[in-house]
Design a protein around this motif. Structure first.
Motif, PDB file in Angstrom:
ATOM      1  N   PHE A  91       0.827  -1.211   0.000  1.00  0.00           N
ATOM      2  CA  PHE A  91       0.000   0.000   0.000  1.00  0.00           C
ATOM      3  C   PHE A  91       0.858   1.256   0.000  1.00  0.00           C
ATOM      4  CE2 PHE A  91      -2.569  -3.301   1.985  1.00  0.00           C
ATOM      5  CZ  PHE A  91      -3.729  -3.200   1.216  1.00  0.00           C
ATOM      6  N   HIS A  92       0.277   2.330  -0.546  1.00  0.00           N
ATOM      7  CA  HIS A  92       0.946   3.625  -0.511  1.00  0.00           C
ATOM      8  C   HIS A  92       0.920   4.189   0.906  1.00  0.00           C
ATOM      9  CE1 HIS A  92       1.664   4.563  -4.751  1.00  0.00           C
ATOM     10  NE2 HIS A  92       0.527   3.949  -5.015  1.00  0.00           N
ATOM     11  N   VAL A  93       2.044   4.789   1.315  1.00  0.00           N
ATOM     12  CA  VAL A  93       2.073   5.520   2.581  1.00  0.00           C
ATOM     13  C   VAL A  93       2.367   6.996   2.337  1.00  0.00           C
ATOM     14  CG1 VAL A  93       2.730   3.537   3.971  1.00  0.00           C
ATOM     15  CG2 VAL A  93       4.512   4.952   2.920  1.00  0.00           C
ATOM     16  N   CYS A  94       2.518   7.372   1.046  1.00  0.00           N
ATOM     17  CA  CYS A  94       2.798   8.773   0.721  1.00  0.00           C
ATOM     18  C   CYS A  94       1.506   9.587   0.801  1.00  0.00           C
ATOM     19  CB  CYS A  94       3.392   8.885  -0.686  1.00  0.00           C
ATOM     20  SG  CYS A  94       2.302   8.294  -1.990  1.00  0.00           S
ATOM     21  N   HIS A  95       1.693  10.926   0.905  1.00  0.00           N
ATOM     22  CA  HIS A  95       0.523  11.798   1.010  1.00  0.00           C
ATOM     23  C   HIS A  95      -0.321  11.751  -0.257  1.00  0.00           C
ATOM     24  CE1 HIS A  95       1.826  13.314   4.774  1.00  0.00           C
ATOM     25  NE2 HIS A  95       2.996  13.696   4.307  1.00  0.00           N
ATOM     26  N   VAL A  96       0.360  11.483  -1.375  1.00  0.00           N
ATOM     27  CA  VAL A  96      -0.319  11.562  -2.665  1.00  0.00           C
ATOM     28  C   VAL A  96      -1.370  10.459  -2.819  1.00  0.00           C
ATOM     29  CG1 VAL A  96       0.048  11.836  -5.137  1.00  0.00           C
ATOM     30  CG2 VAL A  96       1.898  12.372  -3.558  1.00  0.00           C
ATOM     31  N   HIS A  97      -1.002   9.222  -2.429  1.00  0.00           N
ATOM     32  CA  HIS A  97      -1.916   8.095  -2.669  1.00  0.00           C
ATOM     33  C   HIS A  97      -2.207   7.313  -1.395  1.00  0.00           C
ATOM     34  CE1 HIS A  97      -1.125   8.783  -6.898  1.00  0.00           C
ATOM     35  NE2 HIS A  97       0.164   8.620  -6.692  1.00  0.00           N
ATOM     36  N   PHE A  98      -2.016   7.913  -0.229  1.00  0.00           N
ATOM     37  CA  PHE A  98      -2.032   7.172   1.027  1.00  0.00           C
ATOM     38  C   PHE A  98      -3.168   6.147   1.115  1.00  0.00           C
ATOM     39  CE2 PHE A  98      -2.777   6.160   5.391  1.00  0.00           C
ATOM     40  CZ  PHE A  98      -1.493   6.022   5.889  1.00  0.00           C
ATOM     41  N   ASP A 106       6.774   0.079  -7.214  1.00  0.00           N
ATOM     42  CA  ASP A 106       7.389   0.960  -6.234  1.00  0.00           C
ATOM     43  C   ASP A 106       6.927   2.394  -6.475  1.00  0.00           C
ATOM     44  OD1 ASP A 106       8.828  -0.740  -4.614  1.00  0.00           O
ATOM     45  OD2 ASP A 106      10.529  -0.820  -5.991  1.00  0.00           O
ATOM     46  N   CYS A 107       6.857   3.159  -5.395  1.00  0.00           N
ATOM     47  CA  CYS A 107       6.424   4.553  -5.525  1.00  0.00           C
ATOM     48  C   CYS A 107       7.508   5.456  -4.962  1.00  0.00           C
ATOM     49  CB  CYS A 107       5.106   4.757  -4.781  1.00  0.00           C
ATOM     50  SG  CYS A 107       4.646   6.486  -4.638  1.00  0.00           S
ATOM     51  N   LEU A 108       7.974   6.388  -5.776  1.00  0.00           N
ATOM     52  CA  LEU A 108       9.052   7.275  -5.347  1.00  0.00           C
ATOM     53  C   LEU A 108       8.641   8.183  -4.202  1.00  0.00           C
ATOM     54  CD1 LEU A 108      10.691   8.313  -8.747  1.00  0.00           C
ATOM     55  CD2 LEU A 108      11.573   6.746  -7.009  1.00  0.00           C
ATOM     56  N   PHE A 109       7.354   8.592  -4.216  1.00  0.00           N
ATOM     57  CA  PHE A 109       6.859   9.448  -3.129  1.00  0.00           C
ATOM     58  C   PHE A 109       6.951   8.694  -1.807  1.00  0.00           C
ATOM     59  CE2 PHE A 109       4.272  11.138  -6.739  1.00  0.00           C
ATOM     60  CZ  PHE A 109       4.883  12.372  -6.802  1.00  0.00           C
ATOM     61  N   CYS A 110       6.466   7.441  -1.824  1.00  0.00           N
ATOM     62  CA  CYS A 110       6.506   6.605  -0.630  1.00  0.00           C
ATOM     63  C   CYS A 110       7.935   6.421  -0.150  1.00  0.00           C
ATOM     64  CB  CYS A 110       5.914   5.231  -0.922  1.00  0.00           C
ATOM     65  SG  CYS A 110       4.129   5.223  -1.062  1.00  0.00           S
ATOM     66  N   LEU A 111       8.828   6.051  -1.076  1.00  0.00           N
ATOM     67  CA  LEU A 111      10.205   5.749  -0.697  1.00  0.00           C
ATOM     68  C   LEU A 111      10.882   6.962  -0.095  1.00  0.00           C
ATOM     69  CD1 LEU A 111      11.231   3.468  -3.688  1.00  0.00           C
ATOM     70  CD2 LEU A 111      10.766   2.812  -1.313  1.00  0.00           C
TER      71      LEU A 111
HETATM   72 ZN   LIG Z   1       3.060   6.275  -2.859  1.00  0.00          ZN
END
Ligand SMILES: [Zn+2]
Length: 119
Positions: A91-98, A106-111
């Protein structure tokens, strides 16, 4: 220029002047509003700075600071573990797709978010 034409031109000009006056008055209101907001923010900023300095001074004096920091880093550590686990579960943990599924990518925002939390 005929009289009729001249009168039309003068009236048209008058209308333009009125319209410009309205625009100018709106602009003045806008500037006044911005200045007010600027003043408010400046005051708030000053207040927060003073408060921050007070807090830092008092915490440094009581030695509470180290204790607080230790506690905080434990909290952040637990939070980080939870987020990293969530990310690893897909799952996404970034603000964009939380909270939404990473669909195996992989998501660069999350990483970058996780990197910041860990650092
Ligand atoms: Zn993400």
């Amino acid at each position: 220029m005929k009289d009729r034409n001249f009168l039309d031109t003068v009236m048209e000009f008058e209308q333009q002047l009125e319209s410009m006056q309205q625009q100018f008055s709106a602009l003045k209101q806008f500037v006044a509003h911005m200045m007010e907001e600027h003043q408010t923010l400046q005051t708030e900023n000053l207040h927060l700075r003073t408060r921050l300095e007070e807090l830092l001074a008092s915490e440094a004096n009581t030695g509470k600071q180290a204790e607080e920091l230790k506690k905080e880093s434990v909290d952040i550590g637990e939070g980080y573990d939870n987020l990293a686990r969530l990310y690893n579960e897909g799952f996404h943990v970034c603000h964009v797709h939380f909270g939404s599924s990473r669909k195996g990518e992989d998501c660069l925002f999350c990483l970058s978010f996780l990197n910041k939390q860990n650092g």
